[in-house]
Write a protein that holds these residues in place. Structure first.
Motif, mmCIF file in Angstrom:
data_model
loop_
_atom_site.group_PDB
_atom_site.id
_atom_site.type_symbol
_atom_site.label_atom_id
_atom_site.label_comp_id
_atom_site.label_asym_id
_atom_site.label_seq_id
_atom_site.Cartn_x
_atom_site.Cartn_y
_atom_site.Cartn_z
ATOM 1 N N ILE A 79 0.868 -1.171 0.000
ATOM 2 C CA ILE A 79 0.000 0.000 0.000
ATOM 3 C C ILE A 79 0.910 1.226 0.000
ATOM 4 C CG2 ILE A 79 -1.698 1.324 1.312
ATOM 5 C CD1 ILE A 79 -2.839 -1.276 2.327
ATOM 6 N N ILE A 116 -7.514 4.336 4.463
ATOM 7 C CA ILE A 116 -6.473 3.774 5.338
ATOM 8 C C ILE A 116 -6.686 4.360 6.729
ATOM 9 C CG2 ILE A 116 -4.023 3.382 5.715
ATOM 10 C CD1 ILE A 116 -3.487 4.164 2.851
ATOM 11 N N ALA A 155 -7.429 -1.082 5.975
ATOM 12 C CA ALA A 155 -7.459 -0.450 4.651
ATOM 13 C C ALA A 155 -8.571 -1.035 3.801
ATOM 14 C CB ALA A 155 -6.118 -0.635 3.942
ATOM 15 N N VAL A 197 3.228 -0.850 4.189
ATOM 16 C CA VAL A 197 2.757 0.518 3.975
ATOM 17 C C VAL A 197 3.984 1.406 3.847
ATOM 18 C CG1 VAL A 197 1.493 2.465 4.946
ATOM 19 C CG2 VAL A 197 0.609 0.143 5.224
ATOM 20 N N THR A 250 4.063 7.319 4.283
ATOM 21 C CA THR A 250 3.446 8.210 5.267
ATOM 22 C C THR A 250 4.499 9.028 6.009
ATOM 23 O OG1 THR A 250 3.494 6.631 7.120
ATOM 24 C CG2 THR A 250 1.615 6.514 5.596
ATOM 25 N N ASP A 256 4.910 3.271 8.645
ATOM 26 C CA ASP A 256 5.537 2.698 7.453
ATOM 27 C C ASP A 256 6.276 1.427 7.861
ATOM 28 O OD1 ASP A 256 4.570 4.705 5.906
ATOM 29 O OD2 ASP A 256 6.465 5.776 5.702
#
Length: 200
Positions: free
Chosen positions: A57, A76, A160, A176, A179, A184
């Motif tokens: 993502i 998210i 998500a 992830v 961000t 992350d």
């Protein structure tokens, strides 16, 4: 193994729990996983099934040319459990009936956050106690280490909504990125829900 214990050992024979609660309880005590995929119940050790290719993502924050964030997910949502973000300790105790001995083992994880000028930030210590029957000292330590790892995994949570596909399974890791925060990282899936919208 599930059933009646004989001799010096005993077990509570009456418990008003659901079948799913019983299955997850047995999986936890055996160090296994339990999940439902479609209409099939899976109960076993699926650590070797973890995919090497994660589902990614990717989040992109706003820029001067694009004053809005974008991502390959519709929604998210993140959670940070501050209760277990500090120091954690897990103690496992056991009475072994055949050996007539009691055992105890503790596993600890230290937060180690550093504040201004190198001063250590005061953190609340969270302690968990568990009791398992008929475990040796080594088995108690192994259980304490495993439970500590399981608890630590729940410090960060992510939910998500993504476009529908068949690439994601309970053993697929999810990453992830973008961000620029502690979120992350790599996540392990606990629940997958698939829906179909007749609008397209």
């Amino acid at each position: 193994p599930v059933g009646t214990y004989y001799g010096t050992d005993h077990v509570n024979m009456k418990s008003e729990d659901s079948m799913w609660t019983l299955m997850t309880y047995l999986a936890q005590h055996e160090g296994l996983q339990c999940f439902v995929l479609g209409r099939t119940l899976y109960f076993g050790d699926f650590g070797t099934m973890i995919s090497e290719q994660p589902y990614s993502i990717e989040f992109q924050p706003p820029t001067p040319d694009r004053p809005y964030p974008s991502a390959n997910a519709e929604k998210i949502r993140f959670e940070h459990d501050l209760t277990i973000s500090g120091d954690i300790s897990v103690t496992v105790r056991s009475y072994h009936g055949q050996k007539n001995a009691s055992y105890s083992a503790t596993a600890k994880a230290t937060c180690g956050k550093i504040g201004a000028k190198g001063a250590k930030v005061a953190q609340t210590s969270q302690h968990y106690d568990y009791t398992f029957p008929n475990k040796t000292q080594d088995q108690c330590q192994q259980l304490a280490d495993k439970i500590l790892g399981d608890i630590s995994k729940h410090e960060l949570k992510m939910e998500a909504t993504v476009p529908g596909d068949v690439l994601v399974y309970p053993w697929t890791p999810v990453t992830v990125t973008g961000t620029g925060t502690v979120f992350d990282t790599k996540y392990q899936i606990s629940t997958i829900s698939r829906t179909f919208d007749v609008r397209g």
